[in-house]
Design a protein around this motif. Structure first.
Motif, PDB file in Angstrom:
ATOM      1  N   SER A 571       0.719  -1.208   0.174  1.00  0.00           N
ATOM      2  CA  SER A 571       0.130  -0.268  -0.375  1.00  0.00           C
ATOM      3  C   SER A 571       0.851   1.520   0.329  1.00  0.00           C
ATOM      4  O   SER A 571       1.747   0.943   0.099  1.00  0.00           O
ATOM      5  CB  SER A 571      -0.505  -0.304   1.458  1.00  0.00           C
ATOM      6  OG  SER A 571      -0.575   0.323   3.016  1.00  0.00           O
ATOM      7  N   ILE A 572       0.431   2.780  -0.260  1.00  0.00           N
ATOM      8  CA  ILE A 572       1.232   3.675  -0.556  1.00  0.00           C
ATOM      9  C   ILE A 572       0.100   4.495  -0.284  1.00  0.00           C
ATOM     10  O   ILE A 572      -1.667   4.363  -0.812  1.00  0.00           O
ATOM     11  CB  ILE A 572       1.765   3.731  -2.477  1.00  0.00           C
ATOM     12  CG1 ILE A 572       2.432   5.091  -2.047  1.00  0.00           C
ATOM     13  CG2 ILE A 572       0.864   3.330  -3.088  1.00  0.00           C
ATOM     14  CD1 ILE A 572       3.264   5.278  -2.911  1.00  0.00           C
ATOM     15  N   GLU A 573       0.106   5.737   0.514  1.00  0.00           N
ATOM     16  CA  GLU A 573      -0.344   6.813   0.708  1.00  0.00           C
ATOM     17  C   GLU A 573      -0.527   8.009  -0.257  1.00  0.00           C
ATOM     18  O   GLU A 573       0.864   8.607  -0.359  1.00  0.00           O
ATOM     19  CB  GLU A 573      -0.923   7.350   2.168  1.00  0.00           C
ATOM     20  CG  GLU A 573      -1.447   8.603   1.994  1.00  0.00           C
ATOM     21  CD  GLU A 573      -1.355   8.907   3.966  1.00  0.00           C
ATOM     22  OE1 GLU A 573      -2.120   9.528   4.392  1.00  0.00           O
ATOM     23  OE2 GLU A 573      -0.702   8.762   3.783  1.00  0.00           O
ATOM     24  N   VAL A 574      -1.556   8.380  -0.735  1.00  0.00           N
ATOM     25  CA  VAL A 574      -1.362   9.739  -1.798  1.00  0.00           C
ATOM     26  C   VAL A 574      -2.325  10.924  -1.850  1.00  0.00           C
ATOM     27  O   VAL A 574      -3.410  10.000  -2.144  1.00  0.00           O
ATOM     28  CB  VAL A 574      -0.796   9.239  -3.640  1.00  0.00           C
ATOM     29  CG1 VAL A 574      -1.340  10.314  -4.360  1.00  0.00           C
ATOM     30  CG2 VAL A 574      -0.267   7.927  -3.584  1.00  0.00           C
ATOM     31  N   ASN A 575      -1.838  11.925  -1.478  1.00  0.00           N
ATOM     32  CA  ASN A 575      -2.818  12.875  -0.674  1.00  0.00           C
ATOM     33  C   ASN A 575      -4.028  12.139   0.208  1.00  0.00           C
ATOM     34  O   ASN A 575      -5.167  12.938  -0.339  1.00  0.00           O
ATOM     35  CB  ASN A 575      -3.169  13.667  -2.341  1.00  0.00           C
ATOM     36  CG  ASN A 575      -2.395  13.861  -3.298  1.00  0.00           C
ATOM     37  OD1 ASN A 575      -1.186  14.918  -3.479  1.00  0.00           O
ATOM     38  ND2 ASN A 575      -2.290  13.962  -4.633  1.00  0.00           N
TER      39      ASN A 575
END
Length: 701
Positions: A571-575
């Protein structure tokens, strides 16, 4: 990014007409207690009482003090105190009013001091005095003073008075003396609902959850009356011990008796269901609530967090903001915990910003939650910054800092903070030593690790647990001392578990030691069935020494037994939004762009020297398809998405549910070099900080 919830406007105070005194009444009690509502009224009456010399009349003085100290609450207690000090020989009623007023105004120490003065002035206390001063002792947890007052109350004949005994039970419970509270309770011939609730309060404050549920069962057996306060305490206890059956009984009772109008009671039901694993039932109740306060929102968010449904916790937090409900410390701690599990750095940083903006106190609980969050997001700079700004720190705060630095590859810095902890006379505990030994492992400090392991029991009287033995095996294995590690396990005073042997097996993979690897697998098999990770580690050991037939045999055995590898999820968090990826997955709405970027990325690093490790391909992949299979591992897709969505030069942060495979580790090192990006990957084992073609784990994981 989430919008900051708008602050709730304070309610405007209601305006009251000032009282006009044309002629002071002979009996001023109704005037003082019923019409006096403001400080201005109080001053006016005070002037008349002084002028008419009524103030020294005992009943008038008592009424005036009650108005100043109890009824008109939005003013400093100092006014009432000054009036009391100027009275000539105040009686017990005046003392009682002042002790009660001081207690209501959170001046507990002053209330106890005034009680002592009362005794010194030979003014006889009554049952009301004892009840009030015991409440002050309970709030301050002054057990010694409480015991003395208990003895005095018995000596003066108030030992059997109902509300004095209720206050005694509350005092002992608040001071952690639950068994004494129960003894006082058992000695009572008659008990009202307040008596029962006082004991329930003591049980819940001290964490005696099982005893609280059993007390309620006994209450039902003797057909004692209970109220909604009782049910809230019992539901809290049911949630802690997982007693869904009793919780369901209370739910049925609430439904049958119209208790759903009580927000506190329904919130307790939400909390109970969530803690008993019935999160969807909790949400259903939550959605049916006509009015939801911050406690209800916090209970539901906490429920999602504890059930590891962290994305839903954060989604509900967004809804809470839209509803303009101001979060409290409990909310923040749950949200930070969810952010930590998801690696949602941007959302967690917003929470930190909100705490600063609203000037919320950085308590030990909230500060430690921030430490855990930054540690789990791999942000060591913020981790240290929060720690340094915490006004108070306990042993857990220090332990989180040390463990956080160690797991992020900063072992030497973690050990420096451990030395600072000792110099501050903070005694380490079992958790601290797990972090310290991990630090030694990451820093390659074998002798230091051995010395600290011995020091645990010798200097701090802490007997090593299985986790500490596991850390020692990791220290020795990481250093290549596999024979020493094997011998250490053989000589352990407690039986090694499968985790200990898996730790050794992982070391065998790194150092290509087939003999001890096979011994480890045998021991794991004796303890529990092998899972996919064990097979893959053994196959990797065989491959590393050129025994490809054995590697194929192990992977075939795994396939024959139907043992499937747990799907890798990154998982990656963007904005402020969490994006999840699975290997060879097309579920993301921008899949086409992501795969195009992945192909471009892999070609670029291949030209820079990267060689795919096809042994990490999925088992069922055909030979010609193995390279494509490893190219599409979940972390590579997440990194490609990060390259598309984030600015050039900014760090990319990934969280993965499994151990990073050899191919992805090698590829990520090369990506960090070619793209000039720092890439932080948190896998199931530890953090990997990739920068300029190298990793903080020194290729050991």
């Amino acid at each position: 990014m989430m919008a900051v919830a708008a602050p709730i406007s304070p309610t405007k105070p209601t305006t009251t007409k000032p009282i006009i005194i044309t002629q002071f009444p002979l009996n001023p009690k109704p005037l003082i207690l019923q019409q006096c509502r403001t400080i201005k009224d109080l001053n006016q009456i005070h002037a008349h009482l002084i002028k008419t010399r009524f103030l020294n009349h005992p009943s008038v003085a008592e009424n005036f003090l009650e108005s100043a100290a109890v009824i008109i609450r939005h003013q400093p207690i100092d006014y009432a105190v000054s009036v009391f000090k100027n009275l000539n020989e105040p009686n017990s009623s005046a003392y009682n009013v002042m002790i009660r007023g001081l207690t209501l105004n959170n001046c507990y120490h002053e209330a106890i001091v005034l009680f002592k003065k009362m005794l010194e002035d030979l003014v006889q206390p009554d049952e009301f005095t004892f009840s009030c001063v015991l409440k002050a002792c309970a709030r301050l947890r002054c057990l010694d003073e409480g015991k003395q007052i208990h003895g005095l109350s018995v000596k003066m004949g108030f030992g059997c008075c109902g509300f004095v005994v209720n206050s005694l039970i509350n005092m002992y419970g608040s001071c952690g003396e639950v068994r004494v509270a129960r003894q006082v309770f058992d000695e009572m011939s008659e008990r009202d609902v307040f008596t029962w609730n006082a004991l329930f309060s003591g049980y819940t404050k001290s964490g005696y959850w099982k005893e609280a549920v059993e007390l309620f069962r006994y209450m039902l057996e003797v057909d004692a009356k209970f109220d909604e306060v009782t049910l809230v305490s019992v539901l809290t206890a049911c949630g802690r011990v997982g007693d869904l059956e009793m919780g369901e009984w209370i739910k049925e009772y609430v439904d049958a008796n119209g208790g759903k109008r009580n927000v506190t009671l329904v919130t307790a039901l939400v909390d109970m269901y969530a803690k008993c694993g019935r999160v969807d039932m909790a949400r259903s109740l939550f959605d049916q609530m006509p009015r939801r306060d911050v406690v209800a929102w916090s209970a539901m968010i906490s429920g999602y967090n504890q059930a590891s449904r962290c994305k839903e916790a954060l989604s509900l937090f967004h809804d809470m903001q839209k509803a303009n409900v101001e979060p409290n410390e409990v909310t923040m701690v749950s949200v930070l915990s969810s952010c930590a599990e998801l690696g949602a750095l941007a959302t967690g940083k917003w929470v930190h910003f909100y705490v600063k903006k609203k000037k919320l106190p950085l308590t030990v609980t909230l500060g430690t939650a921030l430490l855990v969050f930054y540690a789990k997001c791999g942000s060591t700079e913020n981790l240290i910054e929060v720690f340094e700004h915490m006004p108070r720190k306990n042993v857990l705060s220090w332990s989180v800092l040390i463990q956080g630095l160690a797991s992020n590859g900063q072992g030497n810095k973690a050990l420096k903070y451990f030395d600072l902890m000792l110099s501050n006379r903070i005694k380490p505990n079992v958790i601290t030593f797990i972090g310290v030994l991990c630090a030694c492992s990451h820093a390659g400090l074998v002798d230091k690790g051995r010395a600290l392991f011995v020091s645990m029991s010798r200097d701090f009287n802490i007997e090593p647990r299985i986790e500490h033995y596991g850390c020692m095996v990791d220290i020795l294995g990481r250093a290549g001392l596999l024979e020493d590690a094997y011998e250490f396990i053989q000589n352990m005073p407690i039986k090694p578990n499968a985790v200990i042997w898996r730790t050794l097996l992982a070391s065998c993979k790194v150092h290509k030691n087939v003999t001890i690897g096979e011994r480890s697998i045998k021991q794991i098999t004796n303890l529990e069935p092998l899972h996919s990770g064990d097979y893959l580690l053994l196959a990797s050991i065989y491959s590393s020494v050129g025994r490809l037939e054995d590697a194929i045999r192990v992977r075939s055995e795994m396939k024959q037994k139907g043992i499937k590898k747990t799907p890798g999820c990154s998982s990656i968090e963007v904005n402020g939004v969490i994006h999840e990826f699975f290997s060879e997955d097309n579920a993301h709405p921008e899949s086409k762009k992501i795969y195009e970027e992945t192909e471009k990325m892999m070609k670029k690093i291949k030209s820079a020297g990267y060689v795919p490790n096809i042994s990490d391909a999925r088992l069922e992949a055909e030979e010609y398809d193995k390279e494509t299979s490893v190219f599409h591992h979940s972390e590579k897709l997440a990194i490609a998405f990060g390259l598309i969505k984030t600015s050039v030069g900014t760090p990319i942060r990934i969280s993965k549910n499994l151990r990073v495979c050899t191919d992805c580790h090698n590829a990520t090192k090369m990506i960090s070099k070619v793209y000039h990006r720092e890439i932080i990957v948190r896998d199931r084992i530890r953090f990997h900080h990739f920068k300029n073609g190298s990793c903080s784990c020194n290729d050991y994981w």
